[in-house]
Write an enzyme that holds these catalytic residues in place. Sequence first.
Site, PDB file in Angstrom:
ATOM      1  N   HIS A   1       7.821   5.710 -10.020  1.00 19.36           N
ATOM      2  CA  HIS A   1       8.479   4.517  -9.487  1.00 19.36           C
ATOM      3  C   HIS A   1       7.693   3.877  -8.358  1.00 19.36           C
ATOM      4  CE1 HIS A   1      10.313   7.475  -6.566  1.00 19.36           C
ATOM      5  NE2 HIS A   1      10.054   6.480  -5.725  1.00 19.36           N
TER       6      HIS A   1
ATOM      7  N   HIS B   1       2.706  -7.340  -5.708  1.00 21.42           N
ATOM      8  CA  HIS B   1       3.830  -7.664  -6.571  1.00 21.42           C
ATOM      9  C   HIS B   1       4.150  -6.502  -7.500  1.00 21.42           C
ATOM     10  CE1 HIS B   1       0.212  -9.032  -8.927  1.00 21.42           C
ATOM     11  NE2 HIS B   1       0.803  -8.325  -9.864  1.00 21.42           N
TER      12      HIS B   1
ATOM     13  N   GLU C   1       5.674 -10.689 -10.961  1.00 25.36           N
ATOM     14  CA  GLU C   1       4.857 -11.319 -11.992  1.00 25.36           C
ATOM     15  C   GLU C   1       5.525 -11.135 -13.349  1.00 25.36           C
ATOM     16  OE1 GLU C   1       0.181 -11.422 -13.468  1.00 25.36           O
ATOM     17  OE2 GLU C   1       0.954  -9.648 -12.439  1.00 25.36           O
TER      18      GLU C   1
ATOM     19  N   GLU D   1      12.613   1.503  -7.204  1.00 24.89           N
ATOM     20  CA  GLU D   1      13.524   2.037  -6.194  1.00 24.89           C
ATOM     21  C   GLU D   1      13.757   0.983  -5.120  1.00 24.89           C
ATOM     22  OE1 GLU D   1      13.701   5.363  -2.578  1.00 24.89           O
ATOM     23  OE2 GLU D   1      12.090   5.470  -4.076  1.00 24.89           O
TER      24      GLU D   1
END
Length: 341
Positions: free
Chosen positions: A189, A282, A328, A255
């Site tokens: 994550h 991003h 994005e 997260e």
Amino acid sequence: MATDPKKYSLNHTMLRVKDPQRSSKASPVSPPPLLMSDTLPVKYYELLGMKQINKIENPDAKFDLYFLAYDTLKSLSSGQHWTARQGVLELTHNYGTEKDDNFKIANGNSEPGKGFGHICISVDAIQAACQRIEDAGYKFQKKLTDGRMRHIAFALDPDGYWVEIIAFNPVDKTEDVKETDPGTYKFNHSMIRVKDHEKSLNFYQDIMGMSLVRTSENASNGFNLYFLAYPGDEALSKESANGVNPTAEREGLLELTWNYGTEKDADFKYHNGNDEPQGFGHICIAVDDLDGACKRFEDKGVNWKKKLTDGRMKNIAFVLDPDGYWIEVIQNEKMKRTSNW
């Protein structure tokens, strides 16, 4: 232009690096040569088991992009096109930063520039994995033995980004294990801090189409953690009976960290990583139909950083989340061939 959010994926997280060559070396001790390949630009992440799966050079715009992911026969998306994966790390190098002694990456965990928190990899045997990183000469923000939480560690990459290390096997069963297999690791994550958890959860679920798969409430410490993913699996919202994080074997999770009370402070704001000082850039989602997905976002009234029709690059768009983080949007090229990436 039909689009189905259930077919979206959290493809990659982008981090800027000061010097891809410096990012390929540990200090003060270099990793053992047998662990490294001289052909890969960022050897730190290769030590963590990743491989370079793509590189996009942009000499006219003076930047290069390096895409790394887990790509062994044991990996979740081995051999797939880079847009058809989850758990990809994009490292962006802007030409010249490596020669600027005053340039420093903002890792997102200190002011100014606090917002992005860390990326996280899950490993088979956490003690052995952490020892391997330490033996290669890299530093830690938090070792397993530091503090009360003995089941997680935070390693530091050469630019100071935090890399959380968690286990997908029960820690107590691997305490005496001396070997670790980086080929089994997963890019689990990426963490960002959010000001208002309700606004952010609504945005990522209703607009971006993600599902909340796990919540960790920490009332005594004044914060909650929310884990979202594509596609959602509500069964993973409960803690595992064997003490292992129930989402630890997955890739492509987001997260959200919410510190209590920030939503009540009108002047409070997190740093998006793209204003100065820069660091995190991003997160990126890959969609089934780029035109259809952007039309869906437009209908839901998103704030745009860049629409498909803006600028010269007509194959990417950027949506802004409630905290101003950039998201994005690209085409999953396995679902629909549109670009020669």
